[in-house]
Design an enzyme around this catalytic site. Structure first.
Site, short mmCIF file in Angstrom:
data_model
loop_
_atom_site.label_atom_id
_atom_site.label_comp_id
_atom_site.label_asym_id
_atom_site.label_seq_id
_atom_site.Cartn_x
_atom_site.Cartn_y
_atom_site.Cartn_z
N LYS A 167 71.54 39.85 8.86
CA LYS A 167 71.93 41.06 9.59
C LYS A 167 70.71 41.54 10.40
CE LYS A 167 74.84 45.00 8.45
NZ LYS A 167 75.16 45.95 7.41
C1 E4P Z 1 77.80 48.06 8.11
O1 E4P Z 1 77.48 46.91 7.94
C2 E4P Z 1 77.08 49.20 7.52
O2 E4P Z 1 76.54 48.78 6.29
C3 E4P Z 1 77.97 50.37 7.22
O3 E4P Z 1 79.32 50.11 7.53
C4 E4P Z 1 77.46 51.67 7.69
O4 E4P Z 1 78.35 52.67 7.28
P1 E4P Z 1 77.97 54.23 7.23
O5 E4P Z 1 78.00 54.77 8.62
O6 E4P Z 1 79.03 54.83 6.37
O7 E4P Z 1 76.60 54.30 6.61
#
Ligand code: E4P
Length: 215
Positions: A83
């Protein structure tokens, strides 16, 4: 549509897996911090439990640093997806990783042009954060609509991974738009199943069934 769970909590992952509909896992540094455990250990545990893609986020913000971390992370398991934040150096690293056959998930996407750039760099997944856009009074789902149209126009193979999901309507709308993946927090998984009319209907069927002999 594939369902990933957005958590680093092994118990939540175990429960979602038991449902039989879990295709993968996404983590991020904030979710990792919540576990209070060593990141590598958490990733090893997750990958031992889940066969599908498991996103592990790099912390470096320069191309060489990202590549170094990515090459370490992929040693953890075959299903690790790297990522990478949607910044210039991130996309440069994605291009190299793609040429090495390493899967990537480009994260923190908030615009259609960012998603276009990630696809051109060869990202495996793009993660548009819809809930965080909604939080700013923008309509996150419009971003998904735009990315779906752009990727279809040019047959990009990058998969749209809808992230920052807050409730079941996000999942429904993402599915209607044809997004490839939704990464869903544990709390939302249960809400996708529940309906009060199902519960009251089932209670009535079971109580009526007791009024007559079974055979
Ligand atoms: C995506 O990969 C992120 O980990 C996640 O969806 C972020 O979500 P949030 O805005 O609820 O922190």
């Amino acid at each position: 549509m594939e369902f990933f769970i957005d958590t680093a909590d092994i118990e939540e992952i175990r429960q979602a897996k038991e449902l039989g509909i879990l295709d993968g896992v996404t983590t991020n540094p904030s979710l990792m911090a919540k576990t209070g455990k060593n990141t590598r250990k958490v990733l090893e545990e997750i990958c031992a439990l889940v066969q599908g893609p498991v996103s592990a986020e790099v912390l470096a913000t320069d191309k060489e640093g990202i590549l170094k971390e990515a090459h370490e992370l992929v040693k953890i398991a075959d299903n690790i997806v790297i990522k990478v934040p949607l910044i210039s150096d991130g996309l440069k690293a994605v291009r190299v990783l793609a040429s090495e056959g390493i899967q990537t998930n480009v994260t923190l996407c908030f615009s259609a042009t960012q998603a276009l750039m990630a696809a051109k760099a060869g990202a495996t997944y793009i993660s548009p954060f819809i809930g965080r856009l909604d939080d700013l009074s923008q309509t996150g789902m419009e971003l998904i609509e735009d990315i779906v149209a752009i990727y279809q126009n040019y047959q990009f193979e990058t998969k749209i991974l809808v992230a920052s999901i807050r409730h079941p309507v996000h999942v429904k709308e993402a599915a209607i738009l044809g997004a490839d993946v939704a990464t869903i927090p544990f709390s939302v998984f249960d809400k996708l199943i529940q309906h009060p009319l199902t519960d009251s209907g089932l209670a009535k069927f079971l109580s009526d069934a007791k009024k007559i002999p079974l055979s």
